[in-house]
Each structure stands twice: as C-alpha cells, then as structure tokens.
Write an enzyme that holds these catalytic residues in place. Structure first.
Site, short mmCIF file in Angstrom:
data_model
loop_
_atom_site.label_atom_id
_atom_site.label_comp_id
_atom_site.label_asym_id
_atom_site.label_seq_id
_atom_site.Cartn_x
_atom_site.Cartn_y
_atom_site.Cartn_z
N TRP A 180 -3.62 28.42 -46.81
CA TRP A 180 -3.71 27.01 -47.18
C TRP A 180 -3.73 26.93 -48.70
O TRP A 180 -4.48 27.67 -49.36
CB TRP A 180 -4.98 26.34 -46.62
CG TRP A 180 -5.13 24.96 -47.18
CD1 TRP A 180 -4.37 23.86 -46.84
CD2 TRP A 180 -5.99 24.53 -48.24
NE1 TRP A 180 -4.73 22.79 -47.62
CE2 TRP A 180 -5.72 23.17 -48.48
CE3 TRP A 180 -6.97 25.17 -49.01
CZ2 TRP A 180 -6.39 22.43 -49.47
CZ3 TRP A 180 -7.65 24.43 -50.00
CH2 TRP A 180 -7.36 23.08 -50.21
N GLU A 221 -1.29 26.36 -42.98
CA GLU A 221 -2.08 25.14 -42.71
C GLU A 221 -1.60 23.99 -43.59
O GLU A 221 -1.72 24.03 -44.81
CB GLU A 221 -3.56 25.46 -43.00
CG GLU A 221 -4.49 24.27 -42.77
CD GLU A 221 -5.96 24.60 -43.06
OE1 GLU A 221 -6.27 25.74 -43.48
OE2 GLU A 221 -6.79 23.70 -42.88
N LYS A 223 -1.37 19.84 -44.82
CA LYS A 223 -2.35 18.81 -45.13
C LYS A 223 -1.61 17.55 -45.55
O LYS A 223 -0.49 17.64 -46.05
CB LYS A 223 -3.25 19.31 -46.27
CG LYS A 223 -4.44 18.43 -46.56
CD LYS A 223 -5.51 19.21 -47.29
CE LYS A 223 -6.67 18.30 -47.62
NZ LYS A 223 -7.82 19.03 -48.14
N HIS A 281 -8.00 24.52 -36.89
CA HIS A 281 -9.27 24.38 -37.60
C HIS A 281 -9.89 23.15 -37.01
O HIS A 281 -9.37 22.04 -37.20
CB HIS A 281 -9.06 24.15 -39.10
CG HIS A 281 -9.04 25.40 -39.90
ND1 HIS A 281 -8.92 25.40 -41.27
CD2 HIS A 281 -9.14 26.70 -39.53
CE1 HIS A 281 -8.94 26.65 -41.71
NE2 HIS A 281 -9.06 27.46 -40.68
N ASP A 289 -10.66 13.63 -45.15
CA ASP A 289 -10.85 15.02 -44.76
C ASP A 289 -12.25 15.47 -45.22
O ASP A 289 -12.40 16.34 -46.07
CB ASP A 289 -9.75 15.87 -45.43
CG ASP A 289 -9.83 17.33 -45.06
OD1 ASP A 289 -10.23 17.64 -43.93
OD2 ASP A 289 -9.49 18.18 -45.92
N ASP A 320 -13.96 24.64 -39.15
CA ASP A 320 -13.85 24.43 -40.59
C ASP A 320 -14.57 23.14 -40.97
O ASP A 320 -14.02 22.06 -40.81
CB ASP A 320 -12.36 24.36 -41.00
CG ASP A 320 -12.19 24.18 -42.51
OD1 ASP A 320 -13.17 24.39 -43.25
OD2 ASP A 320 -11.08 23.82 -42.94
C1 RNT Z 1 -8.84 22.50 -46.88
C2 RNT Z 1 -8.52 23.30 -45.68
C3 RNT Z 1 -8.96 24.73 -45.73
C4 RNT Z 1 -10.34 24.90 -46.33
C5 RNT Z 1 -10.89 26.28 -46.23
C6 RNT Z 1 -12.09 26.48 -47.10
O1 RNT Z 1 -8.54 21.17 -46.73
O2 RNT Z 1 -9.04 22.69 -44.54
O3 RNT Z 1 -8.86 25.29 -44.48
O4 RNT Z 1 -11.24 24.02 -45.73
O5 RNT Z 1 -9.90 27.20 -46.48
ZN ZN Z 2 -8.90 23.83 -42.70
#
Ligand code: RNT
Ligand code: ZN
Length: 413
Positions: A180, A221, A223, A281, A289, A320
């Site tokens: 990420w 990941e 976002k 997650h 978020d 998470d």
């Molecule tokens: C951030 C992501 C990521 C983090 C962690 C700490 O928006 O969710 O996964 O929360 O890597």
């Molecule tokens: Zn995450």
C-alpha cells in the site's frame, strides 16, 4: 457442554444448521492480526510523525514503546482471543541489534526476533513494506517523478519481498506481502497517467525479482483518498484490479478505502470469479477512512457472510484499525472477536436454504427467515466456542485487560 448450548443446538437444528460444524469451521479461521494497533502505527525507527494521509487520534496512556512491550501486549491480546491466528508486521517494526538499516537495506535478520516470537507461539507472519513515515516519502514513493527516490522505494519493495519469503520458509506457512502506498494529489493533477505508469513500472521491478508464488502472496491495496490526497490516489481500485489480474497477484480490499455507500461484501464474489483468492483489511470507517475498531455491525456481517459463501480458504483475512483513544489491547480483542462473531453468524446461517429461496423467487419467505435468524441464540454458540478454545466468553475478559493495565500499561510514562 452447557444446557444453554444444548438448547441452542436444537434451535439451529430445526433450520438445518449444525452448530458443532460451525464451531469447528470457526476454529480453523486464522486472522492476520495487525501489530500496529499496539503503538498507534509508530514502529521502532523513532519516526517523529505518522505520515501518508492516515491518522491515529487519541492519547490513551500505555502505548507500547519498544519491541518487548509490543510483544507482551500482543500476547495479552492473543490470550483473550479464541482460535489460532497470524501476526501482520510492517517494515517499520524491524528490530536492530547493532547498526540501523534504512528501509531499502532491510534484511531478514532484522526480523529474526519476530520469527522467534512467532515460532514459540505457533503463529504465521505476514508483512507490509512501509511507504510512509520516512523523509523520502514526503512527496511520493513508487510513483515518484524523482528517479532516485523511486529507486529507493523499489529497493524497499524488493527487500520486503525477500523478508516475506524468509517468514514463509521459517514458519512453513505462506506469507502475504501487502503493498500500500499513500501517493496522491491534494488538488486535481495535471497528469494522472505519468504517476500511474511509474507505479506500474515500479511494481514490475519489485515482483520482477522473482519469488515462489506458493510461499508469498503479493497483494496490492487500493484507496480512494487520504488526508492531503483528496483529489487523486495513484493506486486506485481500477489501477490495482487490472494490475493484479494481468500479473497473477492479488487485490487487497480495505473496506475503509471506498466511497461510503460502496460495500466490500458486494465486491468479494465478483473478484473471486476472476481470481482464486482475494485479500481483505477489515476495518470500520466512520465518515472517512478513520480506522475505528471493528464492531459486529451490518457491514462486518455482510463481509463475513460473503467470506463464508465464497469458502474460507479463498479469502486472506486481516484486520486494520488503529484507535488511540481507548485501551489498545481491548481494541484488538473487541475488533478480532467482533469479526469472529460475524463469521460465526454466517456459519450458523442455512446458506443452502437461503439460496434456494432466492432461486425459487420465494423472496417473502427469504426475508422472513433471515429476520428470524437474527434473534437466534448465537451468543450461546459463541460461548461454547470460546470455552472450547480456553478463553473467557463473556465481557469478563475485560477484567484481565484492566488488571494488565494496572500492572503494566499504567507504568509506561
Ligand atoms: C492505509 C492502509 C494501510 C495501512 C497500514 C498501516 O490507508 O489501510 O493498510 O492502514 O498499512
Ligand atoms: Zn489497510
């Protein structure tokens, strides 16, 4: 077995559900528990502030300040959790013996203490490169226009892949490496393609070093936005979904990373028609978020139900969240137990019967049965599950946290 469990068993039997089978299935679910709830995503590199558009709010006393404290706190949380789980580490939790290594020079030996810790407890380990809280991450990381910076972060990704491989080899269980990055733009960018093309090339270079796909599951990941990156996120959902499909890696869906009315539960079955696994997650987003502790709410139940329908082996399951406003050990325990309760509810649903009602378009009956199921005695089955796992079922587990707070956490100034 108590009387209450026996009675519950009979009630579920009437709708064709085997509670013993549900308990057995739940005992087999390993959740990758994130280490970063214990110290507000701080890590051990002495980072001054958490960066990357994520934020831990709150100032509850007692956060872990070093590896020993974090390990002891994780032990306390694990002792209150039924089942056998995994631990999810970030690169910023490296433990240095003598000289310190920068992120691009991290080696398996910097995580040996964690491997020893995991071995002693029979835990699997998962890993995350850390693309934030570092002076080279101020502008961008894997999508950076500065080739030196980008190369640094590519090396960090490659180093992390080797560390995940080391975890898998040492512990005999596959390790998930989740990538990420926070890269994005506060204002509408003039060019969205350039940064994404660079991210694509960076990922190619990371996974291009070669690795054993049966040992390491690389996930990406996405976002939708972060603080200070409200207008464009380089690693968007479309970007990673296509990248993962073309390159034989997996998507990781964090349910805090979509527009508020999008539902990750709805995405899981679609992803799994095109991929043999999907990673999650699980978190709770309140308006943004915000990474609140997971509760037994509708979204969690929906996600859990889709996991059960898909097959528990199809989903790489991790938590998470990071709440610094409450006792951090209780946060872990509430979050993981809530997710487990949601899975239990799904395992206690007469899934075949519900599907049949849908296929036969008996939609009124489907609604009636589902609503009735909501007040079935799941709590008695949960208690039986906890007792069979040797953990305290009811809210009395909190006394153990209070005691630990008094004896340990309150002494950390
Ligand atoms: C951030 C992501 C990521 C983090 C962690 C700490 O928006 O969710 O996964 O929360 O890597
Ligand atoms: Zn995450």
């Amino acid at each position: 077995m108590g009387e209450r469990y026996d009675a519950a068993k009979e009630i579920y039997k009437k709708v064709g559900v085997d509670t013993d089978a549900a308990i057995k299935a739940l005992a087999g679910v390993s959740i990758s528990i994130h280490c970063w709830q214990g110290d507000d995503v701080g890590g051990f590199e002495g980072a001054k502030a958490l960066s990357g558009g994520i934020q831990t709010t709150g100032n509850y006393p007692g956060k872990a300040r070093n590896p020993d404290e974090l390990m002891a706190d994780i032990d306390k949380a694990l002792s209150l959790l039924p089942g056998k789980h995994r631990l999810n580490l970030h690169a910023s939790y490296a433990i240095f013996e003598d000289e310190i290594a920068d992120r691009d020079a991290l080696l398996p030996k910097h995580f040996k203490k964690w491997v020893d810790y995991a071995k002693e407890r029979g835990l699997g380990l998962d890993f995350n490169p850390t693309y934030f809280s570092h002076d080279k991450a101020d502008n961008a990381t894997l999508s950076s226009e500065d080739e030196e910076i980008r190369a640094f972060w590519i090396r960090h990704g490659q180093a992390s892949l080797r560390i995940a491989e080391y975890f898998a080899n040492e512990l005999g269980t596959p390790s998930t490496l989740d990538i990420w990055i926070p890269d994005g733009w506060k204002e509408t960018p003039a060019d969205r393609t350039g940064p994404r093309a660079r991210l694509k090339d960076s990922l190619d270079q990371i996974i291009g070093i070669g690795y054993d796909k049966s040992k390491v599951y690389v996930t990406v990941e996405s976002k939708v936005f972060g603080i200070g990156m409200e207008s464009c996120t380089v690693g968007s959902h479309e970007f990673y979904m296509n990248y993962a499909a073309k390159n034989g890696i997996y998507c990781l869906l964090d349910n805090g990373h979509y527009h508020p009315t999008e539902r990750v539960g709805d995405k899981i079955p679609s992803m799994l028609l095109f991929s043999d696994k999907v990673a999650l997650h699980v978190t709770r987003a309140v308006r943004w978020d915000s990474d609140h502790v997971i509760l037994l709410d509708d979204e969690t139940k929906d996600i859990a139900n889709e996991i059960v329908l898909a097959g528990l082996d199809k989903v790489i399951l991790a938590t998470d969240f990071f709440d610094a406003s409450i006792n951090r050990i209780a946060a872990w325990v509430v979050g993981v137990r809530s997710l487990q309760k949601a899975l239990l509810l799904a395992l206690l649903s007469p899934q075949e019967q519900l599907k049949k009602l849908q296929d036969e378009r008996r939609l009124t009956e489907l609604m009636v049965l589902r609503e009735e199921l909501k007040t079935f005695p799941v709590g008695d089955v949960w208690s039986e599950f906890c007792e069979s796992q040797g953990v305290i079922p009811g809210f009395e587990w909190f006394s153990a946290v209070e005691e630990y707070e008094k004896e340990h956490l309150s002494l950390r100034k």
